[in-house]
Motif scaffolding. Structure first.
Motif, PDB file in Angstrom:
ATOM      1  N   TYR A   8      -5.924   6.612   9.712  1.00 52.53           N
ATOM      2  CA  TYR A   8      -6.139   6.844   8.287  1.00 52.53           C
ATOM      3  C   TYR A   8      -6.982   8.099   8.082  1.00 52.53           C
ATOM      4  N   ASN A  45       3.282  -0.013   3.848  1.00 53.69           N
ATOM      5  CA  ASN A  45       2.910   1.301   3.327  1.00 53.69           C
ATOM      6  C   ASN A  45       4.189   2.043   2.959  1.00 53.69           C
ATOM      7  N   ASN A  80       6.160   0.270   7.630  1.00 57.43           N
ATOM      8  CA  ASN A  80       6.315   1.445   6.790  1.00 57.43           C
ATOM      9  C   ASN A  80       7.670   1.396   6.098  1.00 57.43           C
ATOM     10  N   ASP A 123      -6.646  -1.716   2.319  1.00 51.11           N
ATOM     11  CA  ASP A 123      -5.896  -2.048   3.541  1.00 51.11           C
ATOM     12  C   ASP A 123      -6.832  -2.626   4.599  1.00 51.11           C
ATOM     13  N   SER A 130       0.829  -1.197   0.000  1.00 46.96           N
ATOM     14  CA  SER A 130       0.000   0.000   0.000  1.00 46.96           C
ATOM     15  C   SER A 130       0.872   1.258   0.000  1.00 46.96           C
ATOM     16  N   THR A 131       0.286   2.378   0.353  1.00 46.49           N
ATOM     17  CA  THR A 131       0.906   3.686   0.209  1.00 46.49           C
ATOM     18  C   THR A 131       0.790   4.510   1.478  1.00 46.49           C
ATOM     19  N   ASP A 132       1.677   5.480   1.642  1.00 48.89           N
ATOM     20  CA  ASP A 132       1.572   6.396   2.788  1.00 48.89           C
ATOM     21  C   ASP A 132       0.444   7.408   2.601  1.00 48.89           C
TER      22      ASP A 132
END
Length: 356
Positions: free
Chosen positions: A154, A186, A250, A168, A133-135
């Motif tokens: 989030y 992430n 992360n 997520d 996933s992504t930050d």
């Protein structure tokens, strides 16, 4: 030797991961990709004929095809990178993001759960579903001293980040409800070779060489943490190999830069590396910088705290922003055929030959 199933393996990050798996490990690799506009098999040209590489053109929204692939290839782990990922496109047309990022992830989870439940005990215990996933799911950092951690709430701002946040949550729910062994990562903004030309860094390089405007949203003060894509590939393999089921990690580059600084860095590198390719309509590449209206809901700052993956799994990035950017600009200068084929649409036809 394990069988890795990589969704979205013909995309930017996915192809970097696949090249790493083929070149640096002994594992079998199956790429599952529907080859949307950003799926480009020429990014896998160096490994596509390798005996440990297989490819299936499959949409992750197609459950019956996913079931077939699971049964046929018997993966030991799934690394899920297939996603619609461009924020501007999500603003213009969010439905594709809902279909791929949410519905597609749901279908993949269900296919994986059905397959996992059918596995023999020893292989079942070792199975991993790794969701990448992504930050951007964390939203905007207003405190200039703060960083995204694995427990940051989030607060997505765009249709893209909202659909990734949804995926997520689905992945974690399949662990809690069904026991499917999952790991989530992430990452911060990736850059490097084979990056689709609509993204900031390749767009800037290609536009500069053509003497076109270098667009900067708003005042250019938006801050991103930049992660070299090959460092990310190493991190993903470290996580799937050594990470703990149920954990989130992360992955960041430790390279915070303002957008305007990124573009200015590219211009400086082009002055050094491509002085003989400077367009006739400008004295300096930086003169092409043009400020444009900011996009809706534009987050001001992202910054990753990647201390957990360093502490628990021993991963840190190898590239600095300076070394990574130099490699990236040099790659685009040395590989115009790759991005020219995208600009004129030829890559959609060329990739057919690579699947035969």
């Amino acid at each position: 030797m394990k069988q890795f199933l990589v969704t979205g393996g013909a995309g930017f990050i996915g192809s970097a991961l696949v090249r790493y798996l083929i070149n640096e490990t002994d594992h079998q690799v199956l790429v599952v990709d529907k080859l949307s506009y950003a799926g480009n098999l020429t990014s896998l040209a160096s490994v596509i004929h390798h005996p440990r590489f297989k490819f299936e053109q499959v949409d992750i929204c197609d459950r019956s095809e996913l079931d077939r692939v699971m049964k046929q290839y018997q993966p030991d782990c799934i690394m899920h990178l297939a996603a619609e990922s461009h924020v501007d496109r999500s603003i213009d047309g969010p439905i594709a993001f809902i279909e791929t990022n949410i519905i597609g992830t749901y279908q993949l989870l269900e296919a994986a759960r059905f397959y996992w439940n059918s596995m023999e005990d020893e292989r079942k215990k070792a199975f991993i579903f790794h969701h990448i996933s992504t930050d951007e799911v964390f939203g905007d950092l207003h405190d200039q001293s703060a960083f995204f951690t694995e427990t940051t709430p989030y607060a997505p701002s765009s249709p893209y980040s909202a659909t990734k946040a949804s995926s997520d949550h689905l992945v974690r729910a399949w662990l809690r409800t069904y026991g499917l062994p999952i790991i989530v990562t992430n990452c911060s903004n990736n850059y490097g070779p084979y990056h689709f030309p609509e993204k900031l860094i390749p767009l800037t390089i290609i536009n500069a060489l053509a003497g076109k405007a270098l667009p900067i949203y708003g005042n250019g003060q938006q801050v991103r943490d930049w992660l070299f894509v090959d460092d990310h590939a190493r991190a993903l393999y470290r996580v799937v190999s050594r990470g703990k089921v149920g954990e989130t990690y992360n992955i960041g580059g430790h390279n915070e830069r303002k957008n305007i600084e990124v573009v200015e860095t590219i211009c400086s590198l082009l002055e050094e590396l491509a002085a003989d390719r400077k367009p006739t309509n400008t004295a300096h590449f930086r003169d092409l910088i043009t400020y444009v209206t900011d996009r809706p809901g534009h987050d001001q700052r992202y910054a990753i705290d990647a201390s957990k993956i360093a502490r628990e799994l021993g991963w840190t990035p190898q590239e600095t922003f300076e070394s990574g950017m130099r490699k990236t600009v040099a790659w685009y200068l040395d590989n115009p055929a790759w991005w020219q084929a995208i600009l004129d649409g030829r890559y959609r036809g060329e990739r057919l030959g690579l699947t035969q």
